[in-house]
Design a protein around this motif. Sequence first.
Motif, mmCIF file in Angstrom:
data_model
loop_
_atom_site.group_PDB
_atom_site.id
_atom_site.type_symbol
_atom_site.label_atom_id
_atom_site.label_comp_id
_atom_site.label_asym_id
_atom_site.label_seq_id
_atom_site.Cartn_x
_atom_site.Cartn_y
_atom_site.Cartn_z
ATOM 1 N N TRP A 198 13.395 16.564 -17.351
ATOM 2 C CA TRP A 198 13.469 17.453 -16.979
ATOM 3 C C TRP A 198 13.591 18.298 -15.395
ATOM 4 C CZ3 TRP A 198 13.406 22.353 -13.215
ATOM 5 C CH2 TRP A 198 14.433 23.010 -14.153
ATOM 6 N N ALA A 199 13.056 17.307 -14.911
ATOM 7 C CA ALA A 199 12.361 17.063 -13.542
ATOM 8 C C ALA A 199 13.605 16.644 -12.867
ATOM 9 C CB ALA A 199 10.206 16.997 -13.192
ATOM 10 N N GLU A 200 13.692 15.159 -13.352
ATOM 11 C CA GLU A 200 14.552 13.987 -13.217
ATOM 12 C C GLU A 200 15.544 14.441 -13.033
ATOM 13 O OE1 GLU A 200 11.950 9.731 -14.406
ATOM 14 O OE2 GLU A 200 13.701 10.397 -15.816
ATOM 15 N N GLU A 201 15.903 15.525 -14.437
ATOM 16 C CA GLU A 201 18.333 15.820 -13.622
ATOM 17 C C GLU A 201 17.629 17.020 -13.087
ATOM 18 O OE1 GLU A 201 21.452 15.483 -15.242
ATOM 19 O OE2 GLU A 201 19.586 14.097 -16.332
ATOM 20 N N TYR A 202 16.707 17.510 -12.713
ATOM 21 C CA TYR A 202 17.150 18.521 -11.893
ATOM 22 C C TYR A 202 15.805 18.735 -10.560
ATOM 23 C CZ TYR A 202 19.464 20.262 -15.711
ATOM 24 O OH TYR A 202 20.445 20.277 -17.122
ATOM 25 N N PRO A 203 16.224 17.140 -9.893
ATOM 26 C CA PRO A 203 14.894 17.635 -9.051
ATOM 27 C C PRO A 203 15.007 18.945 -7.763
ATOM 28 C CG PRO A 203 16.532 15.358 -8.678
ATOM 29 C CD PRO A 203 16.785 16.347 -10.049
ATOM 30 N N PHE B 111 7.006 14.759 -11.775
ATOM 31 C CA PHE B 111 7.061 16.264 -11.035
ATOM 32 C C PHE B 111 7.135 15.484 -9.566
ATOM 33 C CE2 PHE B 111 4.879 18.498 -14.241
ATOM 34 C CZ PHE B 111 5.747 18.366 -15.829
ATOM 35 N N GLU B 112 5.809 14.710 -9.000
ATOM 36 C CA GLU B 112 5.596 13.838 -8.219
ATOM 37 C C GLU B 112 6.428 13.680 -6.802
ATOM 38 O OE1 GLU B 112 2.236 11.484 -7.813
ATOM 39 O OE2 GLU B 112 0.489 13.124 -8.997
ATOM 40 N N LYS B 113 7.356 13.000 -8.000
ATOM 41 C CA LYS B 113 8.674 12.215 -7.601
ATOM 42 C C LYS B 113 9.382 13.355 -6.814
ATOM 43 C CE LYS B 113 12.426 8.607 -7.699
ATOM 44 N NZ LYS B 113 12.179 7.340 -9.149
ATOM 45 N N ALA B 114 9.644 14.992 -7.690
ATOM 46 C CA ALA B 114 10.737 15.293 -7.326
ATOM 47 C C ALA B 114 10.169 16.647 -6.510
ATOM 48 C CB ALA B 114 10.782 16.407 -8.523
ATOM 49 N N GLY B 115 8.736 16.465 -6.132
ATOM 50 C CA GLY B 115 8.407 16.428 -4.674
ATOM 51 C C GLY B 115 7.789 18.215 -5.413
#
Length: 295
Positions: A134-139, A189-193
């Motif tokens: 989900w975090a990858e789809e909606y960063p 999560f970390e990659k998305a911020g």
Amino acid sequence: MAALGAVLVGCGTDPDTSSGADPHAAVLGASASPTASGPDAASPQPGNPREPDARQRPKAPTLAPGPHGLTPVFRRAAAPAATAPKTVALTFDADMTADQGPRAARGERFDNPGLIAALRALKVPATVFMTGRWAEEYPAQARSIGTDPLFETANHSYSHHAFTPDCYGLPAVAAKDMRADVERAFTAFEKAGVRNAVPYFRFPGGCYDDGALRAIAPAEVTAVQWDVVSGDAFATDADAVAAQVLAGVRPGSLVVMHCTRSAAPVTEEAVRRIVPELRRRGYRFVKVSELMRPS
């Protein structure tokens, strides 16, 4: 996909395959001593996050490991006395399975920005259990939630695949891959911020057994279940969802809901009914970290 429908319905039944007891009656691990009890680390305002070291997470209470080092499980705050604080935690599962990218590309929405906006407008602290996919789809949304001090972001696995066999039709994660699946979500999560991640984990479908608790123990998370089922998965009647939550909440309750627009379309509307009524009854909304912290 049938598996998504099945697992969202399954989230309303909270199976506990490690025992035959009524899963809504037990408070597993509630008597354990937290390993940390300080306040959450200060979180940045949305759009202006501080930059912690990699893998640094806000300080949050966790439960001590269970027997034989098993991952501890938390369902609700123990509230034996009539004078127990009227606190309640609303939690929202941001579900997206690893293989649902093509559905998202065709326009299916696994997010629910209106719900997050409503929580902000109502000033309701909440814990969002997010999958790494989900975090990858909606960063951008993951970062917005993950840098807002109103919320804390917890782990719902990377893949949203099952950690036990026969969990509502979900594909199963091999035992040797379970820890990696949990840690991959934190990496996403970390990659998305995301900056407000806490060491809490919710099993997809709520399905777990001792093998799963043993497999993820090295990830040093506390598993979080619930004691109040909202029934918002695939519901079309917001009043019915609100009524079910209002009937089930008691001091220290932990409510499971969803942040997935296509699969839980009336959650925002239900929340707008639930929040003012619980406040009228004297309840205060808290994140899971505060609910878990000893009073």
